[in-house]
Write a protein that holds these residues in place. Structure first.
Motif, short mmCIF file in Angstrom:
data_model
loop_
_atom_site.label_atom_id
_atom_site.label_comp_id
_atom_site.label_asym_id
_atom_site.label_seq_id
_atom_site.Cartn_x
_atom_site.Cartn_y
_atom_site.Cartn_z
N SER A 213 -4.27 0.47 -6.76
CA SER A 213 -3.33 1.50 -6.31
C SER A 213 -1.87 1.12 -6.58
CB SER A 213 -3.50 1.74 -4.80
OG SER A 213 -2.86 0.70 -4.06
N MET A 214 -1.63 -0.09 -7.09
CA MET A 214 -0.24 -0.55 -7.25
C MET A 214 0.58 0.35 -8.15
SD MET A 214 -0.55 -4.71 -7.49
CE MET A 214 1.15 -5.05 -7.88
N ARG A 215 1.78 0.66 -7.68
CA ARG A 215 2.73 1.47 -8.45
C ARG A 215 4.12 0.87 -8.26
NH1 ARG A 215 -1.54 3.04 -9.48
NH2 ARG A 215 -2.44 5.15 -9.55
N ALA A 216 5.02 1.25 -9.15
CA ALA A 216 6.41 0.79 -9.03
C ALA A 216 7.35 1.97 -9.14
CB ALA A 216 6.72 -0.23 -10.12
N THR A 217 8.52 1.84 -8.54
CA THR A 217 9.56 2.84 -8.78
C THR A 217 9.97 2.73 -10.25
OG1 THR A 217 11.17 1.22 -8.02
CG2 THR A 217 10.47 2.87 -6.43
N GLU A 218 10.60 3.76 -10.76
CA GLU A 218 10.93 3.80 -12.18
C GLU A 218 11.73 2.58 -12.63
OE1 GLU A 218 12.80 7.43 -14.41
OE2 GLU A 218 11.04 7.99 -13.25
N ASP A 219 12.64 2.11 -11.77
CA ASP A 219 13.46 0.94 -12.14
C ASP A 219 12.73 -0.38 -11.86
OD1 ASP A 219 13.47 0.90 -9.41
OD2 ASP A 219 15.63 1.16 -9.17
#
Ligand SMILES: [Mn+2]
Length: 322
Positions: A213-219
């Motif tokens: 499920s890991m995601r990051a903000t665009e930056d």
């Protein structure tokens, strides 16, 4: 704390007959090790001691000597002293808070940053790895004998709170103490295996879902993972099986803030925060009624997963901008 304040604190603490030592909810190696070690030391002075915790001792800590003596509730309300172990305020001990409130004298032995000033007797130091290390210093200053069982209890707390010596909170003094605890009979390799490498299969599967499920903000500055109500249900796990997951999520390069969000029941999201690069996540946790340390803290948000994540990201952004 210096030698003389540790001596004064011990004299103050040991002036009573009966004690209830409270571990925080979702007990970890530090509160368990510290409470058991202090309990054993007080009993050796002839004191009447009850170690209590709202939640059961997790399976991976049952190797701790005397862990089977920890009670989950008590009808007693006649303890002289109620001691918070590894907690900054009574709300951290859940339904045990009521027992603490019934004590004429309260004490706090802790290393957390706090806005509160709880406790008639305070043995508090925030620049130390763990409550267990603080209790070790307390024992050394007062010549309390440390047998192999107590050494195992204390070393368990130090190992847990330093992530097996990985965190910057492990100081050169920590390693001196570890050396002495090993000499007293504690075995770090066994402790590390028991607490970090004895997960049930269901917890490993849960880790897999969290990592997927890991995601990051665009930056790339904020990274998160989440566990849904459905994950908990389908794998037959509970929140205690999420122990350590946030640290695996945080073991990547790039982000300044890592968050693990768990929707333990619909509309309730428990959050663990980890920081890199000097960002103080304690401020974020405090904004949502939680707390902890600058590099590791937590809170609970009454909202769904998406809303909770949105609120957290906004708060992190606000602090980053300020
Ligand atoms: Mn601790």
């Amino acid at each position: 704390m210096n030698q003389s304040s540790l001596k004064d604190a011990w004299a103050e603490l040991t002036a009573y007959s009966s004690y209830v030592l409270a571990c925080h909810i979702k007990p970890d190696g530090d509160c368990l090790g510290a409470a058991l070690a202090l309990g054993r030391a007080l009993r050796s002075l002839g004191k009447d001691v009850t170690v209590i915790c709202q939640d059961p001792v997790p399976e991976n800590y049952r190797f701790l000597p005397e862990s089977d003596t920890i009670v989950q509730g008590s009808v007693r309300r006649d303890f002289d002293v109620g001691v918070l172990i590894d907690s900054d305020q009574p709300s951290r001990v859940g339904n045990v808070a009521e027992i603490i409130a019934s004590c004429a004298t309260t004490a706090r032995i802790d290393h957390h940053l706090t806005q509160e000033d709880f406790g008639d007797i305070k043995i508090v130091q925030t620049d130390i790895s763990s409550t267990s290390e603080l209790i070790t210093e307390l024992f050394y200053a007062n010549e309390v004998s440390i047998d192999s069982s107590v050494a195992c209890m204390l070393l368990t707390g130090i190992i847990f709170d330093t992530g097996a010596f990985k965190y910057s909170s492990a100081s050169s003094r920590t390693f001196e103490i570890v050396s002495q605890l090993m000499t007293a009979g504690a075995r770090p390799a066994n402790i590390i295996r028991s607490i970090f490498e004895s997960k049930p299969l269901r917890a490993a599967k849960l880790l897999g879902r969290a990592l997927s499920s890991m995601r990051a903000t665009e930056d790339g500055v904020i990274v998160w993972a989440q566990i849904t109500v459905a994950d908990f249900r389908e794998l037959g796990v509970d929140d205690s099986d999420t122990e350590g997951i946030v640290n695996t999520v945080a073991a990547i390069s790039g982000p300044r803030v890592v968050m693990l969000l768990r929707e333990t029941e619909p509309g309730t999201v428990r959050v663990s925060l980890r920081s890199r690069d000097q960002f103080d996540v304690n401020k974020i946790a405090v904004a949502f009624g939680g707390g902890g340390h600058a590099v590791a803290s937590g809170c609970t948000i009454q909202a769904g997963l998406d809303k909770a994540r949105e609120l957290l990201i906004a708060e992190v952004r606000r602090w980053m901008a300020s």
